[in-house]
Write a protein that holds these residues in place. Structure first.
Motif, PDB file in Angstrom:
ATOM      1  N   HIS A 298       0.848  -1.151  -0.142  1.00  0.00           N
ATOM      2  CA  HIS A 298      -0.176   0.075   0.025  1.00  0.00           C
ATOM      3  C   HIS A 298       0.529   1.378   0.127  1.00  0.00           C
ATOM      4  O   HIS A 298       2.114   1.085   0.359  1.00  0.00           O
ATOM      5  N   GLU A 299       0.272   2.289  -0.495  1.00  0.00           N
ATOM      6  CA  GLU A 299       0.884   3.574  -0.533  1.00  0.00           C
ATOM      7  C   GLU A 299       0.331   4.628   0.634  1.00  0.00           C
ATOM      8  O   GLU A 299      -0.831   4.603   0.659  1.00  0.00           O
ATOM      9  N   LEU A 300       1.295   4.981   1.573  1.00  0.00           N
ATOM     10  CA  LEU A 300       0.788   6.134   2.386  1.00  0.00           C
ATOM     11  C   LEU A 300       0.207   7.369   1.939  1.00  0.00           C
ATOM     12  O   LEU A 300       0.595   7.908   0.861  1.00  0.00           O
ATOM     13  N   ASN A 301      -0.858   7.934   2.353  1.00  0.00           N
ATOM     14  CA  ASN A 301      -1.562   9.155   1.885  1.00  0.00           C
ATOM     15  C   ASN A 301      -1.107  10.103   3.122  1.00  0.00           C
ATOM     16  O   ASN A 301      -1.804  10.225   3.926  1.00  0.00           O
ATOM     17  N   GLU A 302      -0.333  10.995   2.659  1.00  0.00           N
ATOM     18  CA  GLU A 302       0.101  11.964   3.647  1.00  0.00           C
ATOM     19  C   GLU A 302      -0.818  12.946   4.166  1.00  0.00           C
ATOM     20  O   GLU A 302      -0.953  13.469   5.310  1.00  0.00           O
ATOM     21  N   ILE A 303      -1.992  13.128   3.172  1.00  0.00           N
ATOM     22  CA  ILE A 303      -2.909  14.212   3.540  1.00  0.00           C
ATOM     23  C   ILE A 303      -3.732  13.535   4.593  1.00  0.00           C
ATOM     24  O   ILE A 303      -4.072  14.113   5.649  1.00  0.00           O
ATOM     25  N   LYS A 304      -4.032  12.208   4.733  1.00  0.00           N
ATOM     26  CA  LYS A 304      -4.797  11.517   5.571  1.00  0.00           C
ATOM     27  C   LYS A 304      -4.113  11.407   6.871  1.00  0.00           C
ATOM     28  O   LYS A 304      -4.643  11.879   7.765  1.00  0.00           O
ATOM     29  N   LEU A 305      -2.752  11.278   6.844  1.00  0.00           N
ATOM     30  CA  LEU A 305      -1.790  11.174   7.906  1.00  0.00           C
ATOM     31  C   LEU A 305      -2.107  12.444   8.772  1.00  0.00           C
ATOM     32  O   LEU A 305      -1.979  12.388   9.895  1.00  0.00           O
ATOM     33  N   GLN A 306      -1.655  13.494   7.831  1.00  0.00           N
ATOM     34  CA  GLN A 306      -1.945  14.950   8.458  1.00  0.00           C
ATOM     35  C   GLN A 306      -3.075  15.069   9.141  1.00  0.00           C
ATOM     36  O   GLN A 306      -3.020  15.727  10.276  1.00  0.00           O
ATOM     37  N   LYS A 307      -4.275  14.933   8.592  1.00  0.00           N
ATOM     38  CA  LYS A 307      -5.480  15.022   9.033  1.00  0.00           C
ATOM     39  C   LYS A 307      -5.642  14.158  10.642  1.00  0.00           C
ATOM     40  O   LYS A 307      -6.055  14.829  11.624  1.00  0.00           O
ATOM     41  N   VAL A 308      -5.070  12.817  10.749  1.00  0.00           N
ATOM     42  CA  VAL A 308      -5.320  12.090  11.749  1.00  0.00           C
ATOM     43  C   VAL A 308      -4.318  12.760  12.724  1.00  0.00           C
ATOM     44  O   VAL A 308      -4.702  12.893  13.989  1.00  0.00           O
ATOM     45  N   LEU A 309      -3.061  13.277  12.487  1.00  0.00           N
ATOM     46  CA  LEU A 309      -2.127  13.827  13.549  1.00  0.00           C
ATOM     47  C   LEU A 309      -2.712  15.341  13.774  1.00  0.00           C
ATOM     48  O   LEU A 309      -2.097  15.759  14.851  1.00  0.00           O
ATOM     49  N   GLY A 310      -3.590  15.851  13.037  1.00  0.00           N
ATOM     50  CA  GLY A 310      -4.041  17.350  13.316  1.00  0.00           C
ATOM     51  C   GLY A 310      -2.733  18.354  13.379  1.00  0.00           C
ATOM     52  O   GLY A 310      -2.849  19.086  14.133  1.00  0.00           O
ATOM     53  N   CYS A 311      -1.868  18.092  12.600  1.00  0.00           N
ATOM     54  CA  CYS A 311      -0.581  18.818  12.688  1.00  0.00           C
ATOM     55  C   CYS A 311      -0.658  19.961  11.502  1.00  0.00           C
ATOM     56  O   CYS A 311      -1.089  19.535  10.501  1.00  0.00           O
TER      57      CYS A 311
END
Ligand code: ATP
Ligand code: MG
Length: 566
Positions: A298-311
């Motif tokens: 799988h490929e990581l989605n940075e936009i989703k990760l950023q949302k999860v982290l709220g950074c």
């Protein structure tokens, strides 16, 4: 217009810089010329098409109650400081200083400027709703300008901004613009697909991008073949079905994997599937390192990760930080023993006995198991959706396609009005921030997308609505008195009827004239040759379909008018 006088310097050879059809043909047909990377001059034919697209846009914007304005390109930095975007916009912004050392930028977009423009004048709910737009050059120092007008550094954009008193007003503006966009692109002869998109740095919540499906598109979208769900992969979701691997956990094992650092190298070296490997990525979120886990295939989605982290900021860690966090060089990170927060994709939770980096140079671990060997801080959807993933709405396997984003509609909410203090007094005399939306169309990119959808190996096939000229009249031999006279007659009659027509008066071989006509893409070619002329006829060739037939010269004008209107 006489072909001998038309400034359309056509090229026989394809310029090396042009990778895709629209770029090739815009250069070859003499529509545009490059001045610097991503910066173009529009020649007469190119400008005519641009103006036609703009006219369609104006009609449809005015139809939904928008009013046209024209704001400055040069914008003072103060406004951008008020929203914080002077710092946030980064190197894409063209910046300059005046003789007094005051800072300005060349507008990449106009939210700040328009909000400041109206904030002192719009005071009451009675002045709302308000919809303003302009069509103007925008400036973005794109990291990779390419594909001609598709990704320029100077480009023409239509940008509309809506101001409303409440969410309902915004909703009306949003859907009015959405439907206006459907009409605009259809009138330009484009097949588009609106897709749900990520609102990214501009802020706000709901947003759709209008995509022209084309293999040359830079955007990747997924869509459901059964329902209307379609989304940019950056934003796309899918229906998650847990498929827990029921195998018994095996004993943790450290294996030497010299020089095998990537998933491809590891699977080859250990003879395992990528889906059984854990990809561990070290990021820096607002200055603090975190680890993100996705399945190896799988490929990581940075936009989703950023949302999860709220950074606010998120970037891949460099080699120094990776070494400090994992104790190993790049390529051997794994979750076991890590002391930073671990965000795992939900698919990772189904994995058993996986392969992961050992946080030790040239070593990996086999039979890594969650809960036993390490724990995750957060589980969430942080991966890119792929073709075959299930539609989040109806559960059908989704398809993917590439697209060119020609327009976008955004619900901004109060992001800019709050920052810039653009308020109004509601019915109760209470001060409220304006509720905003913004709506862009790339005019040059739209023209390029039209060519992407309408061309063949010989050149452009303009849809009638945006063709630079409707008709070219081609006498096979201009030296032939009779042909020249008939051509002139048809040309004059068409002009008198308001048809945009070119007469090819050049003393060239017919093959050369036909090639140029095809390359430039006139929708209708009227050929006058000796045979048909004997019967008082001319030959009509339609560029879109290749159809060819004769018509009496006396009927040509009415026939052409019918084609243009129909
Ligand atoms: P992209 O993701 O392609 O960079 P964007 O999301 O930055 O586009 P917007 O800020 O929404 O674009 O701009 C509105 C429209 O302007 C886009 O839909 C596109 O048609 C056009 N556009 C944006 N950047 C460029 C560019 N560099 N060259 C030509 N047109 C552009
Ligand atoms: Mg962009």
């Amino acid at each position: 217009m006489l072909m001998s006088q038309l400034y359309a310097p056509t090229l026989r050879e394809t310029p090396a810089e042009a990778e895709i059809a629209s770029h090739r043909y815009m250069l070859r047909a003499g529509l545009i010329r490059r001045t610097a990377a991503g910066i173009y001059s529009y020649l007469p034919l190119g400008l005519k098409v641009i103006r036609k697209v703009e006219a369609i846009i104006r009609e449809e914007m005015n139809r939904i109650g928008c009013q046209e304005v024209l704001m400055p390109i040069v914008q003072p930095s103060e406004l951008w400081h008020e929203t914080g975007r002077w710092a946030d916009y980064g190197p894409e912004m063209f910046r300059l200083v005046d003789r007094n050392n005051r800072e300005f930028c060349l507008g990449p977009t106009h939210e700040e400027l328009i909000t400041a423009l109206i904030r002192s004048e719009v005071r009451s709910y009675r002045q709302l709703p308000l919809r303003l737009y302009q069509i103007q050059n925008k400036y973005r120092d794109e990291i990779r300008p390419r594909f001609g007008l598709i990704r320029g550094r100077e480009f023409i954009m239509k940008d509309m901004y809506s101001f409303d008193r409440d969410e309902e007003g915004l909703n009306n503006a949003y859907w009015d613009a959405y439907h206006a966009y459907e009409r605009i692109f259809a009138r330009c002869g484009l097949k588009t697909r609106p897709v749900e998109a990520d609102s990214g740095a501009i802020g706000g919540d709901e947003t759709h991008e209008f995509m022209v499906l084309a293999d040359s598109g830079e955007a990747l979208i997924v869509y459901c073949p059964d329902c209307d769900y379609a989304a940019n992969v950056e934003r796309a979701e899918y229906r998650f079905v847990s498929q827990k691997n029921e195998a018994a956990p095996l004993e943790l094992e450290e294996v030497a994997t010299p020089n095998a650092a990537t998933i491809a190298e590891i699977t080859a070296f250990l003879g395992v599937e990528a889906a059984d490997c854990l990809k561990t990525l070290i990021y820096v979120a607002d200055g603090k390192p975190v680890a993100a886990l996705v399945r190896g295939d799988h490929e990581l989605n940075e936009i989703k990760l950023q949302k999860v982290l709220g950074c606010q900021t998120l970037e891949l860690a460099g080699p120094d930080i990776i070494e400090r966090v994992t104790g190993a060089p790049v390529g051997f990170a794994g979750p076991v023993g890590l002391e930073v927060p671990i965000i795992a994709d939900r698919c990772v939770m189904d994995m058993v006995n996986c392969v992961a980096g050992a946080n030790k140079a040239d070593y990996h671990l086999k039979n890594v198991n969650i809960g036993r060997d390490f724990n995750v801080t957060t589980t969430a959807d942080i991966r890119m959706v792929e073709e075959g993933d299930l539609c989040p709405k109806c559960g059908t396997a989704m398809d993917s396609a590439r697209g060119i984003e020609v327009g976008q509609v955004f619900k901004l909410g109060t992001k800019y009005s709050a920052a810039l203090k653009a308020t109004f007094l509601d019915e109760n005399g209470k001060e409220q921030p304006l509720i905003m939306g913004c709506y862009g169309i790339g005019v040059g990119r739209t023209v390029a997308a039209i060519i992407e959808q309408h061309h063949d190996e010989n050149g452009i096939k303009w849809p009638m609505s945006v063709a630079p000229y409707h008709v070219i009249v081609v006498p096979v031999s201009i030296k032939d008195e009779k042909q020249a006279q008939a051509a002139e007659e048809i040309y004059t009659a068409l002009q008198a009827a308001g048809v945009e027509v070119v007469l090819d008066d050049r003393n060239e071989r017919p093959g050369v004239k036909f090639k140029d006509a095809d390359l430039i893409g006139f929708p209708i070619r009227i050929t006058i040759g000796p045979k048909s002329l004997e019967n008082g006829n001319a030959e009509i060739t339609l560029r879109q379909t290749g159809e060819r037939f004769e018509k009496p010269i006396s009927e040509i004008t009415d026939y052409v008018l019918g084609l243009i209107e129909g």
